[in-house]
Scaffold this motif. Structure first.
Motif, PDB file in Angstrom:
ATOM      1  N   VAL A   1      -3.406   7.008   3.799  1.00 34.52           N
ATOM      2  CA  VAL A   1      -2.051   7.513   3.946  1.00 34.52           C
ATOM      3  C   VAL A   1      -2.102   8.791   4.778  1.00 34.52           C
ATOM      4  O   VAL A   1      -2.990   9.611   4.603  1.00 34.52           O
TER       5      VAL A   1
ATOM      6  N   VAL B   1       2.714   4.635  -3.249  1.00 30.74           N
ATOM      7  CA  VAL B   1       2.534   6.073  -3.079  1.00 30.74           C
ATOM      8  C   VAL B   1       3.845   6.778  -3.367  1.00 30.74           C
ATOM      9  O   VAL B   1       4.884   6.375  -2.864  1.00 30.74           O
TER      10      VAL B   1
ATOM     11  N   ARG C   1      -6.214  11.161   7.196  1.00 32.24           N
ATOM     12  CA  ARG C   1      -5.792  10.095   6.304  1.00 32.24           C
ATOM     13  C   ARG C   1      -6.516  10.222   4.979  1.00 32.24           C
ATOM     14  O   ARG C   1      -7.709  10.481   4.949  1.00 32.24           O
TER      15      ARG C   1
ATOM     16  N   SER D   1      -7.007   8.569   0.919  1.00 33.75           N
ATOM     17  CA  SER D   1      -6.831   7.424   0.048  1.00 33.75           C
ATOM     18  C   SER D   1      -6.654   7.916  -1.375  1.00 33.75           C
ATOM     19  O   SER D   1      -7.276   8.882  -1.773  1.00 33.75           O
TER      20      SER D   1
ATOM     21  N   ASN E   1      -0.328   8.379  -6.990  1.00 38.85           N
ATOM     22  CA  ASN E   1      -0.432   6.929  -7.075  1.00 38.85           C
ATOM     23  C   ASN E   1      -0.478   6.574  -8.542  1.00 38.85           C
ATOM     24  O   ASN E   1      -1.466   6.796  -9.215  1.00 38.85           O
TER      25      ASN E   1
ATOM     26  N   ASN F   1       0.827  -1.202   0.000  1.00 35.54           N
ATOM     27  CA  ASN F   1       0.000   0.000   0.000  1.00 35.54           C
ATOM     28  C   ASN F   1       0.863   1.254   0.000  1.00 35.54           C
ATOM     29  O   ASN F   1       0.596   2.218  -0.707  1.00 35.54           O
ATOM     30  N   MET F   2       1.933   1.196   0.780  1.00 38.39           N
ATOM     31  CA  MET F   2       2.785   2.381   0.914  1.00 38.39           C
ATOM     32  C   MET F   2       3.735   2.467  -0.273  1.00 38.39           C
ATOM     33  O   MET F   2       4.173   3.548  -0.650  1.00 38.39           O
TER      34      MET F   2
ATOM     35  N   TRP G   1       6.298   3.175   6.255  1.00 37.37           N
ATOM     36  CA  TRP G   1       6.544   4.593   6.069  1.00 37.37           C
ATOM     37  C   TRP G   1       7.487   4.866   4.930  1.00 37.37           C
ATOM     38  O   TRP G   1       8.113   3.978   4.375  1.00 37.37           O
TER      39      TRP G   1
ATOM     40  N   LEU H   1       5.717   9.870   5.543  1.00 37.11           N
ATOM     41  CA  LEU H   1       4.404   9.431   5.073  1.00 37.11           C
ATOM     42  C   LEU H   1       4.201   8.034   5.609  1.00 37.11           C
ATOM     43  O   LEU H   1       5.096   7.202   5.534  1.00 37.11           O
ATOM     44  N   GLN H   2       3.062   7.793   6.153  1.00 40.84           N
ATOM     45  CA  GLN H   2       2.881   6.463   6.716  1.00 40.84           C
ATOM     46  C   GLN H   2       1.454   5.975   6.562  1.00 40.84           C
ATOM     47  O   GLN H   2       0.532   6.749   6.308  1.00 40.84           O
ATOM     48  N   SER H   3       1.316   4.683   6.714  1.00 40.29           N
ATOM     49  CA  SER H   3      -0.001   4.088   6.620  1.00 40.29           C
ATOM     50  C   SER H   3      -0.015   2.813   7.449  1.00 40.29           C
ATOM     51  O   SER H   3       0.975   2.100   7.514  1.00 40.29           O
TER      52      SER H   3
END
Lengths: 285, 304, 646
Positions: A86, A53, A99, A101, A77, A49-50, A141, A129-131
């Motif tokens: 994110v 990005v 957050r 998306s 993305n 997911n990260m 991150w 940046l983290q999720s």
């Protein structure tokens, strides 16, 4: 990096695992193994997911020293799958953004609160940046470091009133553009009656101006001599320039050898503020 | 309908040589109902272009040469006393026509400029407290000298916004110049052409242009362009939403000329530089603005 | 941060309450009810504006809970106290539920609850609520704004299955000896080692399953012949009997009985050490060192059986205990009253053992005894007399107890055997299901050098043995009385197996297989699993690679959310990808249509397809035409065009 929940989860899984071993209970084995493998899948998803990005740019609007501004992080993305949840945070800060998306092939922005401490060119602290999508077990991150230094305008501080000597006599009335006539009302000053037009229409007409006439202002370093601290003087000038621009005056600024002629508009304001932001105070009187 | 416009463009190209793109863009601007700003040195055919357009469209064309001493009243007109009737009568100035060529607009004083721009914006002028509507359609094609020339008053940023498009006319290529030099004087040719449109036809076309569809994908693209212009690191002036709307209008007109009833991103790109050039340039001049517009177009990905 | 409500988090509330209920029915009622009370209270707080408990109060309550546990169990270690604490804590944490952190804590607690349930029961029925709770807990962790949460979770689960399966099979099982011995002292209601009057009758009222047995090898088809030994009681107190030390059986000396066969028993946990075996069993095979063989042909486990246990036993027809009894096997309490009279009379009338046994049989068969689950309570100084000569109502243990005491007083060494008799045959799974209803007691007398089985119940109520306990006790008391001796009579119900029975059998069979699989998957079978793995190394490696590839593909495809990308984009991306490989990338700022046109010029072989795609994109994305379903066709055409070109 596992989140606190992730650590707790790991501890719990370990306890359950020992439970399974201790009682040689295959059902608990199944349960624990499934639990672990769901968690691992979740962790893979978090990284994936990260991974997709990307930081497109970091941008700040006008930032004034000691005033809270918002720094924008543009995210992109580029993949075919969405990136979920994110968020961003400055290094050593706990002030998380909301957050967001990102849909496939799309760009979004995150806004970080930022309060610069001093004027001039500075570099932003590192942005993380983290999720934790999907289960909050792991925090994936990515760092976003802006290579460009950003310009911080001086703090706006001081007296809101413009200095008395800033209003120059010329252009008191001419600066406004003539618009049309309207009929005279008793409160209007006689000087504004357009006699020529009135003669033609057999009624008293008053000149209407496009904008309420505003004098041009001129600010200079010397006007702030009453302030001791050079920084305060800069702040005072900064406040005046900002106020003048806000109120739609045209103005000029003279600081030392730098001079910005009378003008108005965003670009002019920008130039003036930039001069103030980068001002070296040593050589000034 | 757009067939007639193509005919117009081809007719005009016969007179104004080697300016196909500019003619087409000028036509687009007219169809979008916007005013046009042309920046270039004298003698590259600005005047001819306007005259040809005026003649072919059948619009009532007037030319105002702006000079430093030109007063607002000279363009707008004024009250004149009629001794017989013992009253003042409004004499409309040259502004009261359908196609106004404001030549060398930046030579006039800011006050006169302002009066013209006011009229452009509102479609009417007010003299001595009375409002006089301007004819419809009302177009202004203003020309201005390049920025650096002396004795000019550059148009303020806010006023530039009132022009839908800006064009640069460059010098003709060598072959064209050769043809021009040995051939007929374009001004002579001008007398041979006739109006292609009858009254009201242009306005009808304007309505059709308004009906051109803009898909979400295209609107998205334009929004992306605006957004990108506001990012850090972009040199030009940030674009307003109004600029975006201008882009939509112009793209619609271009699409109409192409014979379509919907806008493609390609249409947007065709009109992007003329529409955004003077807006991005601001105080730095149209030339710089056009360079930035090209950069902006390159930087913005086109969504599918 | 805004407060969260427990019951508005539907997935969490549902799964957590399910988990709590599942564990709640296994622990002491007081804690179960107070937890449910807390749940209801929380519901009231959130929906009816009841007064909530503050954090302080719940903190105090947690301490109170610990104190109560300490008082009740005198320890914190052990299963019972920990479940009690777990459940109490769950209730209190629900009460505290307020924010994200509480949410996560509850999720973890929920996982623990669900897995703890497995300690109590391996039944397949619990898999469904457990799985639901498990899924629900994960579901509740997904971010709230996520669309298609269920689908995402399903995908995650689907991807997790292979890894979980591999881990399950491949993970080496270690047995930690110290961990196993921690059993609770209080067992389930069940088989106990004392034969008090009414004791077995009490058991027989419960339909809980005790064990399942697979007897296919032994060839026994008749429930009548199934006597499951549990324990042997050597001490007579008249009507009631007491256990005594039996002593370990000396190792087998003589030759093995020639024809023996194996059978299998899957014993439900009962917190005791009994290993039930079929009459005629000569050896029990469980883990090394875990079985004890005692005199009297009974078997014990070395540790309490806290989990479902599967063991094998060797059986041969006609195998009998031949160990000669000592003097103790003749000891009885003092005979009095009519009992003494009867004994004296019988001693006089019948001289030989055979005759005496016949007399005993006649006593039970010819007097009007009633076989009943509700015989009433016997007590007093001469309960034997009251039973034999006055009330004449009893359950198997009364008959067995009385018979054995009388036999001893007649000089025949005898003992009472308690266990189960019969069972219900499941034709689907080919196994016997023995429940508490089948609890039974019978007698063994030592005659002619062997211990012979004598079952007084077979003379009083032969029908019980023929049709089985379940059917027999389903009869009305009247019917039981009337038909007890009528062996040919059958309860009037539809002959053959009804659909309901069939379903019941099927589910029970499934449950058996599941339990059996879970329990039997121990070290030895894992070893053989690895053994077989080694044998098929090559195939397995290939298989594993295959599984991995499938997994990776699944991972890639499952998370490609086609719905989020428009049709025209899918098409365009396909073209773009292809062109990038051919080094014809889209230029920055180039419009899709321009790009496609350019590509069409540069690639004559794909020109047609590219034009079509361009047209489609133009019409769909810009002109706003609704061209559904065309993109699939175009994509196919495009693929064909690409293939043709290459």
């Amino acid at each position: 990096m596992p989140s606190r929940f992730g650590v707790a989860f790991g501890a719990m899984a370990l306890v359950l695992f020992f439970l399974a071993v201790g009682y040689a209970n295959n059902l608990i084995y199944i349960f624990v193994f499934f639990l672990i493998s769901v968690a691992v899948t979740g962790i893979l998803l978090t990284n994936k997911n990260m991974d997709i990005v990307r930081v497109e740019g970091i941008e700040s609007p006008e930032l004034f020293a000691k005033e809270e501004g918002r720094v924008r992080v543009d995210l992109e993305n580029n993949s075919d799958i969405p990136a979920w949840e994110v968020e961003a945070v400055f290094a050593k800060s706990k002030d998380l953004t909301e957050r967001i998306s990102l849909a496939p092939k799309s760009q979004e922005s995150l806004f970080l609160r930022f309060t610069p401490l001093s004027r001039g060119y500075i570099s932003l602290p590192r942005i993380t940046l983290q999720s934790v999508y999907p289960f909050g077990l792991l925090r994936a991150w990515k760092y976003a470091v802006s290579e460009q230094k950003i310009l911080i305008f001086p703090q706006r501080r001081g007296d809101v009133e413009f200095p008395v000597d800033s209003v120059s006599g010329e252009g008191m009335q001419q600066s406004g553009l003539f618009r049309d006539h309207r009929t005279f009302q008793s409160a209007d000053p006689l000087s504004r009656i357009d006699w020529r037009a009135s003669a033609r229409r057999q009624e008293l007409l008053v000149k209407n101006y496009e904008e309420p006439e505003k004098p041009a202002l001129s600010f200079s370093w010397e006007q702030t001599a009453y302030l001791e601290d050079p920084e305060s003087r800069i702040s005072q000038l900064c406040l005046w320039v900002d106020q003048a621009a806000k109120q739609g005056y045209s103005y000029s600024l003279t600081v030392g050898s730098k001079e910005h002629g009378k003008n108005s508009g965003a670009a002019h304001r920008q130039e003036c503020l930039k001069t103030l932001a980068l001002l070296q105070t040593e050589n000034l009187p | 309908m757009n067939k007639k416009f193509h005919e117009l463009i081809s007719e005009a190209s016969k007179v104004v040589l080697d300016k196909n793109v500019e003619i087409r863009l000028a036509m687009t601007c007219l169809l979008a109902g916007g005013h046009l700003l042309i920046e270039d040195l004298p003698g590259v055919g600005k005047t001819t272009l306007v005259q040809v357009l005026g003649k072919l469209t059948g619009l009532k064309t007037r030319r105002i040469q702006f000079t430093i001493d030109l007063l607002p009243a000279d363009a707008i007109g004024g009250q004149v006393f009629h001794p017989q009737e013992q009253k003042f009568v409004f004499h409309p100035g040259p502004l009261f026509s359908q196609l106004v060529m404001a030549d060398e607009l930046n030579r006039a004083s800011p006050r006169t400029q302002s009066a013209l721009l006011q009229a452009m914006e509102e479609g009417e002028v007010s003299v001595d407290g009375t409002n006089w509507p301007l004819p419809k359609p009302f177009y202004v094609i203003a020309t201005q000298n390049p920025h650096q020339q002396t004795g000019t008053f550059p148009l303020p940023e806010s006023q530039l916004d009132r022009f839908l498009m800006s064009l640069e006319l460059h010098h003709a290529s060598k072959e064209t110049e050769v043809r021009l030099l040995q051939g007929e004087d374009p001004r002579g040719l001008l007398n041979k052409i006739h109006a292609l449109f009858s009254e009201g036809e242009i306005e009808q076309a304007l309505q059709q242009v308004q009906a051109v569809k803009v898909a979400p994908a295209v609107a998205n693209y334009i929004a992306d362009i605006l957004e990108r212009s506001r990012r850090a690191g972009f040199e030009g002036a940030p674009l307003s939403t109004r600029a975006g709307m201008a882009l939509v209008r112009a793209a619609k007109a271009w699409a109409f000329l192409e014979g379509r009833d919907y806008v493609r991103p390609d249409d947007v790109q065709q009109v992007l530089v003329p529409v955004l050039g003077h807006r991005l340039g601001g105080n730095h001049g149209i030339k710089r603005g056009r360079e930035w517009a090209v950069a902006l177009q390159k930087a913005t990905a086109v969504p599918v | 941060m805004t407060d969260r409500k427990f019951f508005s988090q539907k997935a969490l509330a549902f799964s957590f309450v399910t988990a709590m209920v599942m564990v709640g029915i296994e622990v002491s009622p007081w804690i179960a009810f107070s937890s449910v009370g807390l749940l209801i209270w929380k519901w009231g707080v959130e929906n009816l504006k009841w007064k909530p408990l503050s954090k302080k109060v719940t903190g105090v309550l947690s301490i109170a809970l610990l104190v109560q546990i300490l008082l009740q169990f005198r320890t914190f270690i052990g299963q019972e106290p920990s479940y009690t604490f777990l459940l109490g804590l769950s209730g209190l944490r629900v009460m505290d539920y307020r924010n994200e952190r509480d949410h996560r804590f509850l999720v973890l607690l929920g996982f623990v609850l669900v897995s703890v349930k497995a300690l109590f029961s391996l039944d397949i029925y619990w898999i469904i609520p457990s799985a639901l709770a498990f899924a629900g807990l994960w579901y509740s962790l997904l971010p709230g704004a996520l669309p298609h949460k269920g689908r995402v979770l399903l995908k995650v689960f689907a991807l997790s299955v292979p890894a979980a399966v591999i881990m399950f099979f491949a993970f080496p099982r270690v047995v930690l000896p110290w961990a196993m011995s921690r059993g609770s002292n209080t067992g389930q209601i069940g088989f106990s080692e004392e034969l008090n009057p009414g004791n077995v009758a009490e058991l027989a009222g419960i339909s809980t399953m005790v064990f399942r047995a697979k007897l296919s090898e032994t060839g026994i088809k008749n429930a009548e012949n199934l006597y499951w030994r549990g324990s042997v009681l050597p001490y007579s107190r008249g009507l009631s009997w007491r256990p005594g030390t039996l002593g370990l059986r000396a190792p087998e000396k003589g030759t093995e009985v020639s024809k023996s066969s194996l059978y299998e028993i899957a014993l439900e946990p009962h917190s005791n050490t009994y290993l039930f075996v079929l009459d005629g069993t000569s050896e029990v095979q469980l883990e090394q060192g875990r079985t004890m063989s005692l005199n009297g042909d009974i078997y014990r486990s070395a540790r309490p059986l806290m989990t479902t246990t599967v063991y094998r036993a060797k059986w041969s027809e006609g195998s009998k205990d031949t160990l000669a009894p000592d003097e103790d096997y003749l000891r009885t309490p003092e005979m009095r009253g009519r009992v003494l009279e009867w004994v004296e009379q019988t001693k006089k009338d019948a001289a030989g053992t055979e005759e005496r046994l016949q007399a005993l049989q006649d006593l039970f068969a010819k007097n009007d005894f009633t076989y009943s689950l509700n015989p009433g309570v016997y007590g007093g100084p001469n309960d034997l007399e009251a039973f034999l000569f006055y009330r004449k109502r009893g359950f198997c243990e009364h008959f067995a107890g009385a018979y054995a005491t009388l036999a001893r007083s007649l000089g025949i060494p005898s003992r009472v055997v308690v266990g189960y008799q019969g069972g219900r045959y499941n034709p689907m799974g080919d196994f016997w299901r023995v429940t508490q209803r089948d609890a039974h007691a019978w007698v063994e007398v030592f005659h002619q050098g062997v211990w012979q089985r004598k079952d007084p119940t077979s003379w009083v109520a032969p029908l019980r043995l023929v049709i089985g306990a379940e059917d027999f006790f389903n009869l009305s008391e009247e019917d039981q009385k009337v038909f007890a001796r009528n062996v040919q009579w059958r309860p009037s119900k539809d002959s053959g197996i009804t659909l309901w029975d069939r379903a019941e059998f099927l589910i029970d069979d499934l449950n058996y297989r599941w339990t059996y699989f879970l329990v039997d998957f121990d070290r030895s079978s894992q070893k053989s699993f690895w053994q077989s793995l080694a044998d098929m190394k090559l195939q397995m490696i290939l298989g594993l690679i295959f599984v991995t590839v499938i997994g990776v593909l699944l991972f890639r495809s499952l998370f490609r959310t086609k719905g989020l990308v428009s049709e025209e984009r899918v098409l365009f991306l396909a073209v773009q990808k292809w062109a990038e490989k051919r080094n014809q990338p889209q230029e920055s700022g180039e419009t899709p249509l321009h790009y496609l046109t350019r590509l069409a010029e540069e690639n004559p072989q794909q020109r047609e397809a590219l034009r079509d795609i361009g047209h489609f994109i133009d019409q769909k994305a810009y002109a706003g035409e609704r061209l559904e379903r065309q993109s699939q066709h175009l994509l196919r055409l495009w693929k064909q065009a690409v293939e043709k070109g290459s």
